[in-house]
Design an enzyme around this catalytic site. Structure first.
Site, mmCIF file in Angstrom:
data_model
loop_
_atom_site.group_PDB
_atom_site.id
_atom_site.type_symbol
_atom_site.label_atom_id
_atom_site.label_comp_id
_atom_site.label_asym_id
_atom_site.label_seq_id
_atom_site.Cartn_x
_atom_site.Cartn_y
_atom_site.Cartn_z
ATOM 1 N N THR A 210 -54.711 -17.754 -21.186
ATOM 2 C CA THR A 210 -53.582 -17.802 -20.231
ATOM 3 C C THR A 210 -54.646 -18.049 -18.874
ATOM 4 O O THR A 210 -53.932 -19.456 -18.688
ATOM 5 C CB THR A 210 -52.703 -16.448 -19.819
ATOM 6 O OG1 THR A 210 -52.330 -16.036 -21.556
ATOM 7 C CG2 THR A 210 -51.902 -16.795 -19.125
ATOM 8 N N HIS A 425 -71.912 18.421 -37.609
ATOM 9 C CA HIS A 425 -71.587 16.969 -38.294
ATOM 10 C C HIS A 425 -72.156 15.835 -37.568
ATOM 11 O O HIS A 425 -72.775 14.496 -37.693
ATOM 12 C CB HIS A 425 -69.745 16.257 -38.486
ATOM 13 C CG HIS A 425 -69.165 15.664 -38.725
ATOM 14 N ND1 HIS A 425 -68.545 15.040 -39.713
ATOM 15 C CD2 HIS A 425 -69.339 14.312 -38.142
ATOM 16 C CE1 HIS A 425 -67.987 14.025 -39.890
ATOM 17 N NE2 HIS A 425 -68.577 13.482 -38.826
ATOM 18 N N GLU A 426 -71.887 15.671 -36.073
ATOM 19 C CA GLU A 426 -72.293 14.665 -35.399
ATOM 20 C C GLU A 426 -73.921 14.364 -35.653
ATOM 21 O O GLU A 426 -74.830 12.909 -35.063
ATOM 22 C CB GLU A 426 -72.006 15.076 -33.962
ATOM 23 C CG GLU A 426 -71.003 14.415 -34.042
ATOM 24 C CD GLU A 426 -69.584 13.253 -33.957
ATOM 25 O OE1 GLU A 426 -70.298 12.445 -34.116
ATOM 26 O OE2 GLU A 426 -68.652 13.643 -34.752
HETATM 27 P P1 ADP Z 1 -55.154 -13.633 -23.657
HETATM 28 O O1 ADP Z 1 -53.967 -15.186 -23.225
HETATM 29 O O2 ADP Z 1 -56.386 -14.915 -24.255
HETATM 30 O O3 ADP Z 1 -55.177 -13.006 -24.254
HETATM 31 P P2 ADP Z 1 -55.733 -13.745 -20.866
HETATM 32 O O4 ADP Z 1 -55.952 -14.931 -20.141
HETATM 33 O O5 ADP Z 1 -54.234 -13.256 -20.315
HETATM 34 O O6 ADP Z 1 -55.996 -12.845 -22.378
HETATM 35 O O7 ADP Z 1 -56.930 -13.014 -20.157
HETATM 36 C C1 ADP Z 1 -56.109 -11.308 -19.789
HETATM 37 C C2 ADP Z 1 -56.901 -10.950 -18.209
HETATM 38 O O8 ADP Z 1 -58.797 -11.259 -18.310
HETATM 39 C C3 ADP Z 1 -57.258 -12.151 -17.376
HETATM 40 O O9 ADP Z 1 -56.218 -11.925 -16.390
HETATM 41 C C4 ADP Z 1 -58.046 -11.448 -16.709
HETATM 42 O O10 ADP Z 1 -58.376 -10.718 -15.889
HETATM 43 C C5 ADP Z 1 -59.505 -10.890 -17.901
HETATM 44 N N1 ADP Z 1 -59.958 -12.323 -18.579
HETATM 45 C C6 ADP Z 1 -60.288 -13.109 -19.604
HETATM 46 N N2 ADP Z 1 -61.758 -13.211 -19.782
HETATM 47 C C7 ADP Z 1 -61.269 -13.813 -18.853
HETATM 48 C C8 ADP Z 1 -63.105 -14.876 -18.256
HETATM 49 N N3 ADP Z 1 -63.248 -15.388 -19.241
HETATM 50 N N4 ADP Z 1 -62.957 -14.624 -16.909
HETATM 51 C C9 ADP Z 1 -62.398 -13.516 -16.049
HETATM 52 N N5 ADP Z 1 -61.297 -13.404 -16.192
HETATM 53 C C10 ADP Z 1 -60.967 -12.968 -17.935
HETATM 54 ZN ZN ZN Z 2 -68.146 11.667 -38.443
HETATM 55 MG MG MG Z 3 -52.196 -14.477 -23.230
#
Ligand code: ADP
Ligand code: ZN
Ligand code: MG
Length: 609
Positions: A210, A425-426
């Site tokens: 986006t 465990h850990e």
């Molecule tokens: P998608 O649409 O692929 O699910 P978005 O474009 O909505 O992801 O990304 C969500 C947020 O993550 C953006 O608003 C931005 O803040 C951050 N982000 C994602 N990829 C980048 C990038 N390559 N550089 C800078 N910010 C990013």
């Molecule tokens: Zn475990």
């Molecule tokens: Mg998106």
């Protein structure tokens, strides 16, 4: 709630007004003084009455002196009964004119009609107010044919450009072409180049699809119409299609421009494969998108950018030339990209001098851009909660773990015995991971509950890894099972704490065999065809393309892998028992061991060849 009270008040006022008006009308007929029956009787006896008119339940008297009076009688009683009951001599009535009139007064009619009318009135008023309040919320539904595309881009504030998108170099290079085309389309048409029509952005959620689409519009300074695929899918069949028409209509008017269809998989799913009732609507919407894209004349400078994280489910018709024939893939960011993304998002945030975004990037393999943005935000919140003016490395590391594993649950109090079991465990996970030659180094061991986990061992690769060998996977299974193995070694039995480890180990073993072809006995083939049908957000369908016998062999092979891993883990736990005990002691004392503390107990990790 407020409007309900208001409505009620309005209704109540209207009601009062009506009542007032009616009583006025009623009053108009009652100019005469109202008297009792005994007065009537005495006046008759005195022969003072000139005329008697019986109107419904009332007797209207006109006296000889011109006065008029009304007398109320019981509904059942007739005038003659009153005469009889009060022993009025018939002779005294001789001079009196007696008439019986039909009751036509307003109050008569009201009395007759109101019982029927009132419910209707109340109901219609009620319905009226209902309709009004529903309309408020639903007035959008009345304009459903119009797309809700939001226009942004040309001059809008805080314009996003390629500078705001870090990493994704190839994608930006591809899209630079689109920008160039929007800026100077002539250059392309002069040499007879067919210009791109549709661009499909592919990438996992949060990789910046986006964001990138907005950046293209920002770079080219053209209007940007954005709509999300899910907005097309509405209650009413046909709405989606008409929204598409409307959207493209608007777009063509303001060409050159960009139409951005986010989450196109919501409508662009392979046609005819739908499950559930809404697929008719989806098909119509999709058809309309295809029709619109075909209908552009070659000189319309409208470029459609669509984004999806499920290219596998898209209808092939969308992908053919002339439609979304350009595909731009947004990879998950590598180490350098992650650092660059962190840099972009740290611009507005005061970071401490010692903060190294590179180290933060190293700790975050597999994080997407959205995760990284979120990470810095969490760090800022953490710093603010501590009343600090700057964000330091500690805040950033703490939020890495928070984003990865969920918040710490310090309030979950473990009993001494539970604490001891968790520590073993850990420590088991950590020791086995440390001494497995190919495993990633342990970053942190903790017995503080986090999210769902009772404790956790964090190990991270030193560099981004894209390929794994069978040896690495088997070691991974051994590390997953190490908690279980240690509990059994030390306490002779296991707790429920190992459940999710077992599930993950089994799942991984199955994958090795059915997806990666890493089993010697079953050979290089895959088992099971995963059908991309999504029902309630879940894949419900795995087609079996293998025989019953193969299924049996797979089961057996899974057990083989698990046995082998258990054997490896057990060996390590036994031979490194001394380190295990030391780690447990340290964990019980400090609850959390950082990489350095852990390595001061077990020594530095030997590098695999
Ligand atoms: P998608 O649409 O692929 O699910 P978005 O474009 O909505 O992801 O990304 C969500 C947020 O993550 C953006 O608003 C931005 O803040 C951050 N982000 C994602 N990829 C980048 C990038 N390559 N550089 C800078 N910010 C990013
Ligand atoms: Zn475990
Ligand atoms: Mg998106």
């Amino acid at each position: 709630m407020k409007s309900l009270i208001k409505n009620f008040l309005v209704f109540f006022t209207v009601f009062l007004l009506m009542a007032a008006v009616f009583s006025r009308f009623g009053g108009a007929g009652q100019k005469a003084a109202s008297v009792g029956i005994e007065t009537l009787v005495s006046q008759l006896n005195n022969q003072a009455v000139a005329q008697v008119a019986i109107v419904g339940d009332k007797i209207e008297l006109t006296l000889k002196n011109g006065q008029s009076q009304t007398v109320k009688k019981e509904p059942g009683d007739t005038f003659s009964q009153i005469v009889k009951n009060f022993n009025i001599e018939p002779a005294k009535l001789s001079g009196v004119k007696i008439e019986v009139r039909a009751d036509q007064g307003l109050d008569y009619w009201l009395a007759a009609i109101l019982p029927f009318l009132l419910p209707f009135l109340l109901i219609s008023v009620f319905i009226y107010f209902m309709m009004r309040s529903v309309q408020g919320a639903n007035s959008k539904a009345l304009m459903f044919g119009q797309s809700q595309a939001k226009e942004a881009g040309r001059e809008f504030k805080g314009k996003i450009t390629f500078k705001d998108v870090a990493g994704v170099k190839e994608a930006k290079a591809e899209l630079a072409e689109v920008v160039e085309f929007l800026r100077s389309p002539k250059k392309f048409s002069e040499v007879g180049a067919r210009t791109p029509r549709g661009v499909l952005l592919l990438g996992s959620p949060g990789t910046g699809k986006t964001l990138l689409a907005r950046a293209v519009a920002g770079e080219a300074s053209v209007p940007f119409f954005s709509i999300s695929g899910s907005e097309f899918v509405e209650m009413f069949v046909g709405v989606g299609a008409s929204r598409v028409r409307d959207l493209f209509h608007k777009a063509k008017k303001s060409a050159p421009c960009i139409v951005f269809i986010d989450e196109i998989d919501a409508v662009g799913r392979r046609r005819g494969a739908g499950l559930g009732g809404s697929h008719d609507e989806r098909e119509q919407t999709l058809n309309q998108i295809l029709v619109e894209m075909d209908g552009f004349d070659p000189n319309t400078n409208v470029i459609v950018i669509a984004a999806t994280n499920r290219p596998d489910v898209l209808d092939p018709a969308l992908l053919r030339p002339g439609r979304f024939d350009r595909r731009v893939i947004l990879d998950e960011p590598n180490l350098a990209d992650r650092e660059a993304i962190l840099k972009v998002h740290s611009k507005q945030k005061p970071l401490g001098k010692e903060v190294s975004l590179k180290r933060a990037a190293e700790r975050t393999p597999g994080f997407t851009g959205a995760d990284l943005a979120n990470l810095l935000n969490e760090a800022a919140i953490l710093a603010a909660m501590k009343n600090k003016k700057i964000i330091d490395m500690e805040d950033i590391f703490a939020s890495v773990e928070k984003v990865m594993l969920g918040p710490e649950r310090k309030s979950r109090i473990l009993s001494v015995k539970e604490k001891k079991i968790t520590a073993y465990h850990e420590a088991g996970h950590a020791i086995v991971a440390h001494f497995m030659p190919n495993a990633d180094p342990v970053q942190k061991v903790s017995i503080i509950a986090r999210g769902q986990a009772g404790g956790y061992t964090l190990k991270l690769p030193l560099e981004d890894k894209h390929m794994y060998t069978k040896t690495e996977y088997v070691e991974e299974i051994a590390i997953l099972l190490a908690g279980y193995v240690t509990e059994r070694e030390i306490f002779g039995q296991v707790t429920t704490g190992a459940t999710s480890d077992l599930r993950r180990a089994t799942g991984l073993a199955r994958k090795l065999i059915t997806d990666y072809g890493m089993s010697e006995t079953l050979g290089p083939r895959t088992f099971g065809e995963k059908d991309e049908m999504i029902f309630l957000g879940r894949e419900i369908h795995e087609q079996r393309d293998y025989s019953e016998k193969a299924a049996e062999q797979i089961d057996k092979e899974i057990s083989n892998f698990i046995d082998q891993a258990v054997h490896q883990a057990k060996g390590l736990v036994k031979t490194r028992r001394e380190f295990l005990e030391k780690t447990v002691a340290a964990l019980l004392e400090k609850e959390t061991l950082e990489k350095e503390e852990f390595e001061s107990i077990v020594g530095e990790k030997a590098k695999a060849e």
